[in-house]
Design a protein around this motif. Structure first.
Motif, short mmCIF file in Angstrom:
data_model
loop_
_atom_site.label_atom_id
_atom_site.label_comp_id
_atom_site.label_asym_id
_atom_site.label_seq_id
_atom_site.Cartn_x
_atom_site.Cartn_y
_atom_site.Cartn_z
N ALA A 187 10.79 1.69 -3.18
CA ALA A 187 10.12 3.11 -4.07
C ALA A 187 8.82 3.45 -3.41
O ALA A 187 7.83 2.70 -3.63
N HIS A 188 8.91 4.37 -2.36
CA HIS A 188 7.60 4.96 -1.83
C HIS A 188 6.58 5.63 -2.81
O HIS A 188 6.97 6.00 -3.74
N MET A 189 5.24 5.55 -2.61
CA MET A 189 4.31 6.15 -3.11
C MET A 189 4.64 7.56 -3.88
O MET A 189 4.20 7.90 -4.68
N THR A 190 5.19 8.35 -2.85
CA THR A 190 5.53 9.65 -3.18
C THR A 190 6.68 9.67 -4.38
O THR A 190 6.74 10.80 -4.96
N GLU A 191 7.47 8.66 -4.66
CA GLU A 191 8.28 8.49 -5.71
C GLU A 191 7.69 7.54 -6.96
O GLU A 191 8.69 7.49 -7.81
N LEU A 192 6.37 7.27 -6.85
CA LEU A 192 5.91 6.39 -8.28
C LEU A 192 5.19 7.59 -8.94
O LEU A 192 5.11 7.39 -10.34
N THR A 193 4.19 8.18 -8.31
CA THR A 193 3.53 9.08 -9.20
C THR A 193 3.03 10.44 -8.56
O THR A 193 2.95 10.53 -7.37
N TRP A 194 2.65 11.63 -9.45
CA TRP A 194 2.15 12.71 -8.47
C TRP A 194 0.62 12.90 -8.69
O TRP A 194 0.01 13.54 -8.23
N GLU A 195 -0.02 11.80 -9.37
CA GLU A 195 -1.40 11.77 -9.18
C GLU A 195 -2.05 11.47 -8.11
O GLU A 195 -1.46 10.35 -7.43
N ARG A 196 -3.11 12.09 -7.59
CA ARG A 196 -3.61 11.69 -6.48
C ARG A 196 -4.49 10.43 -6.65
O ARG A 196 -5.14 10.39 -7.74
N GLY A 197 -5.06 9.79 -5.57
CA GLY A 197 -5.72 8.36 -5.64
C GLY A 197 -5.37 7.22 -6.28
O GLY A 197 -6.00 6.25 -6.43
N LYS A 198 -3.95 7.48 -7.02
CA LYS A 198 -3.37 6.23 -7.29
C LYS A 198 -2.89 5.25 -6.38
O LYS A 198 -2.30 5.87 -5.61
N LYS A 199 -3.15 4.04 -6.59
CA LYS A 199 -2.37 3.02 -5.57
C LYS A 199 -1.15 2.47 -6.50
O LYS A 199 -1.19 2.27 -7.96
N ASP A 213 0.81 -1.48 0.07
CA ASP A 213 0.04 -0.07 -0.13
C ASP A 213 0.61 1.44 0.06
O ASP A 213 0.50 2.35 -0.60
N PHE A 214 1.95 1.17 0.54
CA PHE A 214 3.07 2.37 0.69
C PHE A 214 4.02 2.36 -0.51
O PHE A 214 4.86 3.28 -0.57
N GLY A 215 4.03 1.62 -1.46
CA GLY A 215 5.16 1.61 -2.52
C GLY A 215 5.10 0.12 -3.23
O GLY A 215 4.53 -0.82 -2.96
N VAL A 216 6.36 0.11 -3.95
CA VAL A 216 6.97 -1.18 -4.48
C VAL A 216 8.19 -1.44 -4.17
O VAL A 216 9.02 -0.35 -3.85
N PHE A 217 8.53 -2.96 -3.91
CA PHE A 217 10.17 -3.11 -3.84
C PHE A 217 10.49 -3.46 -4.96
O PHE A 217 9.96 -4.25 -5.91
N ILE A 218 11.75 -3.01 -5.26
CA ILE A 218 12.38 -3.36 -6.59
C ILE A 218 13.84 -4.19 -6.32
O ILE A 218 14.64 -3.58 -5.72
N ASP A 219 13.75 -5.19 -7.00
CA ASP A 219 14.85 -6.09 -6.81
C ASP A 219 16.07 -5.63 -7.71
O ASP A 219 15.84 -5.52 -9.09
N GLN A 236 13.11 1.18 -14.40
CA GLN A 236 14.31 2.16 -14.18
C GLN A 236 14.37 2.86 -13.00
O GLN A 236 13.33 3.46 -12.53
N ALA A 237 15.09 2.55 -12.25
CA ALA A 237 15.06 3.11 -10.45
C ALA A 237 16.27 4.18 -10.41
O ALA A 237 17.46 3.75 -10.60
N TYR A 238 16.01 5.25 -9.74
CA TYR A 238 17.07 6.55 -9.36
C TYR A 238 17.25 6.22 -8.05
O TYR A 238 16.10 5.88 -7.16
N VAL A 239 18.54 5.72 -7.69
CA VAL A 239 18.95 5.58 -5.96
C VAL A 239 19.09 6.78 -5.22
O VAL A 239 19.91 7.53 -5.49
N LEU A 240 18.00 6.96 -4.53
CA LEU A 240 17.98 8.34 -3.63
C LEU A 240 18.72 8.15 -2.54
O LEU A 240 19.60 9.23 -2.10
#
Length: 208
Positions: free
Chosen positions: A172-184, A158-164, A196-200
């Motif tokens: 990758a937290h939800m805030t780093e997935l999309t700016w659209e509200r209401g999206k899961k 619910d709070f994001g996705v895990f990337i191997d 493609q993942a950016y290492v924060l």
């Protein structure tokens, strides 16, 4: 001990080591054993691996309801279902899944050895746990903040996705997935998607 397709690996003219079981049978032939000859060396090999904790690969030669069988240099060994990493014990088709492993090579570790009782217990679960830990440590050592890595979505929450990222999972937290509200997260990705993942940030102390 030559594996699931062992007979196909031998041809006339090959030189092999055997143990003589009977100098002469009723038919006038000597009875010899490939397995027993290899087994004498195999026990020494297994003892060394047991003491060192070495992880090794072996081919699955058979199965039963309780687990799978392998032959390590002439020594028959057993992997209980509880120690098979790739098959869940509560899977309704566990026996079928075990059958599918025959002929495949898997990573193993010796967890019990008793030559007097002719008993060898191996574990794929323990071997894979160590392998994953080593892979995670390696990836964490390599990762640099600010780099872009290709990875595969391993799980969705619910709070994001895990990337191997090749042995270590990054969040990758939800805030780093999309700016659209209401999206899961489940609306945006599926397990197995290549991204493609950016290492924060890399925290080497907590290994995250």
């Amino acid at each position: 001990s030559l594996g699931a397709e062992g007979a196909a690996r031998l041809k006339t003219g090959d030189t092999v080591r055997v143990m003589v079981l009977q100098p002469s049978s009723a038919e006038g032939h000597a009875i010899v054993s490939l397995d027993r000859a290899r087994g004498e060396e195999g026990w020494d090999t297994l003892q060394e691996r047991y003491e060192s904790g070495e992880i090794f690969d072996a081919e699955v030669t058979g199965h039963n309801r309780g687990g799978i069988l392998v032959n390590v240099d002439g020594v028959n060994a057993f992997i209980p279902l509880s120690q098979v990493d790739s098959v869940r014990r509560d899977d309704a088709d566990a026996v079928g899944q075990l059958a599918n492993l025959v002929g495949q090579s898997i990573r193993l570790k010796v967890i019990e050895l008793n030559r007097k009782r002719n008993r060898v217990i191996l574990s794929e679960r323990a071997a894979m746990a160590e392998y994953r830990k080593a892979s995670k440590d390696r990836v964490l050592d390599e990762l640099q903040e600010g780099e872009i890595r290709e990875g595969r979505v391993s799980s969705i929450t619910d709070f994001g996705v895990f990337i191997d990222l090749g042995g270590a999972d990054g969040l990758a937290h939800m805030t780093e997935l999309t700016w659209e509200r209401g999206k899961k997260a489940k609306d945006l990705y599926n397990v197995g998607d290549v991204v493609q993942a950016y290492v924060l940030k890399v925290d080497r102390e907590t290994k995250k």
